[in-house]
Scaffold this motif. Structure first.
Motif, PDB file in Angstrom:
ATOM      1  N   LYS A   1       0.844  -1.200   0.000  1.00 51.13           N
ATOM      2  CA  LYS A   1       0.000   0.000   0.000  1.00 51.13           C
ATOM      3  C   LYS A   1       0.880   1.251   0.000  1.00 51.13           C
ATOM      4  O   LYS A   1       0.721   2.153   0.827  1.00 51.13           O
ATOM      5  CB  LYS A   1      -0.943   0.042   1.210  1.00 51.13           C
ATOM      6  N   THR A   2       1.832   1.243  -0.923  1.00 51.61           N
ATOM      7  CA  THR A   2       2.701   2.390  -1.083  1.00 51.61           C
ATOM      8  C   THR A   2       2.287   3.089  -2.372  1.00 51.61           C
ATOM      9  O   THR A   2       1.782   2.463  -3.300  1.00 51.61           O
ATOM     10  CB  THR A   2       4.181   1.942  -1.139  1.00 51.61           C
ATOM     11  N   ARG A   3       2.513   4.409  -2.421  1.00 49.89           N
ATOM     12  CA  ARG A   3       2.112   5.174  -3.589  1.00 49.89           C
ATOM     13  C   ARG A   3       2.875   4.727  -4.835  1.00 49.89           C
ATOM     14  O   ARG A   3       2.316   4.600  -5.913  1.00 49.89           O
ATOM     15  CB  ARG A   3       2.380   6.659  -3.332  1.00 49.89           C
ATOM     16  N   LYS A   4       4.194   4.522  -4.656  1.00 51.97           N
ATOM     17  CA  LYS A   4       5.028   4.235  -5.813  1.00 51.97           C
ATOM     18  C   LYS A   4       6.170   3.327  -5.399  1.00 51.97           C
ATOM     19  O   LYS A   4       6.900   3.628  -4.456  1.00 51.97           O
ATOM     20  CB  LYS A   4       5.594   5.558  -6.336  1.00 51.97           C
ATOM     21  N   ALA A   5       6.315   2.203  -6.110  1.00 48.35           N
ATOM     22  CA  ALA A   5       7.435   1.293  -5.866  1.00 48.35           C
ATOM     23  C   ALA A   5       8.327   1.287  -7.093  1.00 48.35           C
ATOM     24  O   ALA A   5       7.841   1.186  -8.219  1.00 48.35           O
ATOM     25  CB  ALA A   5       6.919  -0.117  -5.585  1.00 48.35           C
ATOM     26  N   LEU A   6       9.634   1.430  -6.870  1.00 51.25           N
ATOM     27  CA  LEU A   6      10.595   1.404  -7.971  1.00 51.25           C
ATOM     28  C   LEU A   6      11.634   0.326  -7.668  1.00 51.25           C
ATOM     29  O   LEU A   6      12.329   0.406  -6.643  1.00 51.25           O
ATOM     30  CB  LEU A   6      11.290   2.760  -8.102  1.00 51.25           C
ATOM     31  N   LEU A   7      11.755  -0.662  -8.539  1.00 47.20           N
ATOM     32  CA  LEU A   7      12.794  -1.672  -8.330  1.00 47.20           C
ATOM     33  C   LEU A   7      14.160  -1.026  -8.507  1.00 47.20           C
ATOM     34  O   LEU A   7      14.344  -0.161  -9.379  1.00 47.20           O
ATOM     35  CB  LEU A   7      12.675  -2.820  -9.336  1.00 47.20           C
ATOM     36  N   THR A   8      15.100  -1.472  -7.689  1.00 42.32           N
ATOM     37  CA  THR A   8      16.490  -1.011  -7.790  1.00 42.32           C
ATOM     38  C   THR A   8      17.383  -2.256  -7.802  1.00 42.32           C
ATOM     39  O   THR A   8      16.892  -3.370  -7.587  1.00 42.32           O
ATOM     40  CB  THR A   8      16.875  -0.119  -6.590  1.00 42.32           C
ATOM     41  N   HIS A   9      18.673  -2.053  -8.040  1.00 35.16           N
ATOM     42  CA  HIS A   9      19.539  -3.230  -8.066  1.00 35.16           C
ATOM     43  C   HIS A   9      19.996  -3.662  -6.681  1.00 35.16           C
ATOM     44  O   HIS A   9      20.627  -4.696  -6.529  1.00 35.16           O
ATOM     45  CB  HIS A   9      20.718  -3.044  -9.030  1.00 35.16           C
ATOM     46  N   SER A  10      19.654  -2.886  -5.641  1.00 31.94           N
ATOM     47  CA  SER A  10      19.951  -3.271  -4.261  1.00 31.94           C
ATOM     48  C   SER A  10      19.219  -2.319  -3.320  1.00 31.94           C
ATOM     49  O   SER A  10      18.750  -1.254  -3.739  1.00 31.94           O
ATOM     50  CB  SER A  10      21.459  -3.194  -3.977  1.00 31.94           C
ATOM     51  N   CYS A  11      19.172  -2.704  -2.056  1.00 35.40           N
ATOM     52  CA  CYS A  11      18.646  -1.778  -1.045  1.00 35.40           C
ATOM     53  C   CYS A  11      19.621  -0.620  -0.878  1.00 35.40           C
ATOM     54  O   CYS A  11      19.211   0.518  -0.628  1.00 35.40           O
ATOM     55  CB  CYS A  11      18.443  -2.522   0.272  1.00 35.40           C
ATOM     56  N   THR A  12      20.905  -0.911  -1.032  1.00 38.30           N
ATOM     57  CA  THR A  12      21.918   0.143  -0.968  1.00 38.30           C
ATOM     58  C   THR A  12      21.603   1.236  -1.990  1.00 38.30           C
ATOM     59  O   THR A  12      21.630   2.430  -1.668  1.00 38.30           O
ATOM     60  CB  THR A  12      23.318  -0.471  -1.232  1.00 38.30           C
TER      61      THR A  12
ATOM     62  N   ILE B   1      12.542 -12.513   0.604  1.00 33.75           N
ATOM     63  CA  ILE B   1      12.118 -12.555  -0.797  1.00 33.75           C
ATOM     64  C   ILE B   1      13.339 -12.092  -1.591  1.00 33.75           C
ATOM     65  O   ILE B   1      13.856 -10.996  -1.314  1.00 33.75           O
ATOM     66  CB  ILE B   1      10.944 -11.582  -1.049  1.00 33.75           C
ATOM     67  N   ILE B   2      13.790 -12.880  -2.552  1.00 30.94           N
ATOM     68  CA  ILE B   2      15.134 -12.623  -3.091  1.00 30.94           C
ATOM     69  C   ILE B   2      15.183 -12.535  -4.618  1.00 30.94           C
ATOM     70  O   ILE B   2      14.316 -13.063  -5.325  1.00 30.94           O
ATOM     71  CB  ILE B   2      16.127 -13.715  -2.631  1.00 30.94           C
ATOM     72  N   SER B   3      16.228 -11.856  -5.093  1.00 30.26           N
ATOM     73  CA  SER B   3      16.555 -11.911  -6.521  1.00 30.26           C
ATOM     74  C   SER B   3      18.079 -11.918  -6.663  1.00 30.26           C
ATOM     75  O   SER B   3      18.615 -11.377  -7.612  1.00 30.26           O
ATOM     76  CB  SER B   3      15.936 -10.716  -7.261  1.00 30.26           C
ATOM     77  N   GLY B   4      18.768 -12.508  -5.719  1.00 28.87           N
ATOM     78  CA  GLY B   4      20.235 -12.500  -5.711  1.00 28.87           C
ATOM     79  C   GLY B   4      20.711 -11.209  -5.090  1.00 28.87           C
ATOM     80  O   GLY B   4      20.945 -11.119  -3.890  1.00 28.87           O
ATOM     81  N   GLU B   5      20.848 -10.209  -5.933  1.00 27.52           N
ATOM     82  CA  GLU B   5      20.965  -8.827  -5.474  1.00 27.52           C
ATOM     83  C   GLU B   5      19.665  -8.148  -5.923  1.00 27.52           C
ATOM     84  O   GLU B   5      19.112  -8.486  -6.970  1.00 27.52           O
ATOM     85  CB  GLU B   5      22.150  -8.118  -6.133  1.00 27.52           C
ATOM     86  N   GLY B   6      19.211  -7.179  -5.165  1.00 27.01           N
ATOM     87  CA  GLY B   6      17.991  -6.487  -5.590  1.00 27.01           C
ATOM     88  C   GLY B   6      17.414  -5.658  -4.473  1.00 27.01           C
ATOM     89  O   GLY B   6      17.763  -5.846  -3.304  1.00 27.01           O
ATOM     90  N   GLY B   7      16.560  -4.731  -4.833  1.00 29.02           N
ATOM     91  CA  GLY B   7      15.930  -3.896  -3.824  1.00 29.02           C
ATOM     92  C   GLY B   7      14.814  -3.078  -4.432  1.00 29.02           C
ATOM     93  O   GLY B   7      14.478  -3.235  -5.613  1.00 29.02           O
ATOM     94  N   ALA B   8      14.249  -2.212  -3.612  1.00 26.74           N
ATOM     95  CA  ALA B   8      13.204  -1.315  -4.116  1.00 26.74           C
ATOM     96  C   ALA B   8      13.173  -0.063  -3.259  1.00 26.74           C
ATOM     97  O   ALA B   8      13.461  -0.101  -2.061  1.00 26.74           O
ATOM     98  CB  ALA B   8      11.837  -1.988  -4.091  1.00 26.74           C
TER      99      ALA B   8
ATOM    100  N   VAL C   1      16.585  -9.961 -13.637  1.00 22.59           N
ATOM    101  CA  VAL C   1      16.482  -9.921 -12.178  1.00 22.59           C
ATOM    102  C   VAL C   1      15.016  -9.766 -11.768  1.00 22.59           C
ATOM    103  O   VAL C   1      14.536 -10.418 -10.839  1.00 22.59           O
ATOM    104  CB  VAL C   1      17.352  -8.755 -11.632  1.00 22.59           C
ATOM    105  N   ALA C   2      14.287  -8.912 -12.476  1.00 20.30           N
ATOM    106  CA  ALA C   2      12.872  -8.703 -12.149  1.00 20.30           C
ATOM    107  C   ALA C   2      12.058  -9.975 -12.384  1.00 20.30           C
ATOM    108  O   ALA C   2      11.135 -10.284 -11.626  1.00 20.30           O
ATOM    109  CB  ALA C   2      12.316  -7.540 -12.976  1.00 20.30           C
ATOM    110  N   ALA C   3      12.418 -10.731 -13.435  1.00 19.88           N
ATOM    111  CA  ALA C   3      11.711 -11.990 -13.723  1.00 19.88           C
ATOM    112  C   ALA C   3      11.910 -12.967 -12.569  1.00 19.88           C
ATOM    113  O   ALA C   3      10.959 -13.620 -12.104  1.00 19.88           O
ATOM    114  CB  ALA C   3      12.224 -12.583 -15.034  1.00 19.88           C
ATOM    115  N   PHE C   4      13.131 -13.058 -12.085  1.00 20.02           N
ATOM    116  CA  PHE C   4      13.428 -13.915 -10.926  1.00 20.02           C
ATOM    117  C   PHE C   4      12.581 -13.460  -9.730  1.00 20.02           C
ATOM    118  O   PHE C   4      11.925 -14.270  -9.061  1.00 20.02           O
ATOM    119  CB  PHE C   4      14.925 -13.799 -10.599  1.00 20.02           C
ATOM    120  N   LEU C   5      12.580 -12.161  -9.497  1.00 18.68           N
ATOM    121  CA  LEU C   5      11.874 -11.614  -8.334  1.00 18.68           C
ATOM    122  C   LEU C   5      10.367 -11.859  -8.412  1.00 18.68           C
ATOM    123  O   LEU C   5       9.728 -12.131  -7.392  1.00 18.68           O
ATOM    124  CB  LEU C   5      12.165 -10.113  -8.209  1.00 18.68           C
TER     125      LEU C   5
END
Ligand SMILES: *Cc1c(COP(=O)(O)O)cnc(C)c1O
Length: 377
Positions: free
Chosen positions: A46-57, A184-191, A239-243
């Motif tokens: 329930k967030t306004r906007k989610a953007l996938l990133t390549h890590s939480c960093t 919940i994983i995609s190897g490396e990944g974040g949002a 990466v997104a497909a994996f996720l």
């Protein structure tokens, strides 16, 4: 059999989705799989906007840019956290200001935040340790009174709630991690999750190397060009497909982790009762995602001995964090104005136990080893 500390869980659909991304011929970011993952995050958190990133960093770095942090600004956070929480702001020239953690949840102690605020303070970064929520009502109240931004480091918090609200939906922004050690994983990944509507438009631009490419694709501008600072923060479609495969089983994964967590908690209850260890505490208003199970030993010596005894039994356990204020970079870049007694104490006594899907059939070995060893240390 060796019991590893972590073992990434695969749902079985990851390669199938990657093959679909491959045959669709769209390998770069922001294709159909990225959009599906972002829609899933927006609906479930329930967030306004989610953007996938390549890590939480990367998401934390975006949040620091979006906060418009200027050199010398101060950002309040715990010292008991992963380096990226602080590094993202240090990269903007900000100074992390550390506040001690609560002895029960090991989250930032909300009662100590207000006294750490100065005229230079711009943001508060609560870290939801082990997927257990910080005291968000109090923190948001302080932020509103002092006109500060709140960025939830929810790297460990996907599928957890605070008073019924998903973690990541409460602050002005929040960050998630899909690193292979998370739930919940995609190897490396974040949002990056953007809840404050004032920040949503600029978030797209910063993620697209400082260009208005997203507006161009939406037909809002007739050419795309360099309009702001930014970098390449988006993951590829592979990466997104994996996720996406992982998000489809998020509830199942969380439930199985919670069952393993509960088994530890029940089996080790007698050790706590007899004063040998302390178990995690989850306040009544929080539902945790079983991101981790840890125990607190009486002191560093007990922890070292337990780790080596478990290692002899082929059971792998780990500890973290070296508090940031006592690290070489921390003492160079951060304000260490106050004592952090709880942080210093917990950091040398905490031990994380194996927690992964499939551990169920071996968990008895882990609990028996701990039950037998801890009483003899
Ligand atoms: C794992 C973690 C991060 C970093 O996540 P990456 O996706 O590896 O960049 C940041 N903060 C906390 C609290 C974490 O646990």
């Amino acid at each position: 059999m060796k019991i590893p500390f972590n073992k990434p869980y695969m749902t079985g659909k990851e390669l199938w989705y990657i093959a679909q991304a491959h045959s669709a011929g769209h390998m770069a970011g922001d294709g159909a799989f990225t959009k599906k993952c972002q829609a899933w995050l927006e609906n479930s958190i329930k967030t306004r906007k989610a953007l996938l990133t390549h890590s939480c960093t990367a998401a934390l770095e975006m949040a620091a840019i979006l906060s418009d942090i200027q050199p010398g600004d101060e950002v309040i956070m715990p010292s008991y956290t992963f380096v990226s929480t602080a590094n993202a702001f240090v990269l903007r020239g900000a100074v992390p200001v550390f506040v001690d953690i609560r002895a029960d949840t090991l989250n930032i102690d909300e009662s100590l935040i207000e006294e750490a605020i100065t005229s230079k303070t711009r943001a508060i970064v609560p870290v939801h340790y082990a997927g257990v929520a910080c005291e968000m009502d109090t923190i948001m109240g302080i932020a509103n009174r002092h006109n500060l931004l709140v960025i939830e480091d929810a790297a460990q918090g996907i599928m957890s709630t605070y008073k019924g609200q998903p973690l990541g939906s409460i602050g002005h922004m929040a960050t998630l991690s899909f690193h292979e050690t998370k739930n919940i994983i995609s190897g490396e990944g974040g949002a990056l999750l953007v809840n404050d509507p004032r920040l949503a438009g600029r978030a797209d631009i910063i993620r697209e190397k400082g260009t208005n490419r997203s507006q161009f694709f939406r037909g809002q501008v007739d050419k795309y060009t360099w309009v702001d600072i930014g970098s390449s923060y988006l993951p590829s479609e592979i990466v997104a497909a994996f996720l996406l495969a992982q998000t489809e089983e998020a509830t199942y994964i969380t439930q199985r982790r919670m069952a393993i967590w509960d088994t530890y908690h029940n089996e080790l209850g007698s050790l706590e009762k007899n004063g040998f260890i302390r178990r995690p505490v989850i306040p009544a208003e929080c539902v945790s995602n079983a991101d981790m199970y840890y125990i607190l030993l009486p002191d560093a010596k007990h922890r070292t001995e337990l780790i080596s005894k478990l290692k002899e039994l082929s059971i792998s356990t780990v500890f973290h964090y070296i508090p940031l204020h006592s690290s070489p970079a921390g003492s160079q870049f951060c304000h260490i104005k106050r004592e952090l007694p709880v942080t210093d104490d917990v950091a040398v006594r905490l031990l994380r136990l194996p927690l992964w899907l499939g551990l169920e059939e071996h968990q008895r070995r882990v609990t028996d080893a701990i039950l037998n060893t801890v009483v003899k240390l």
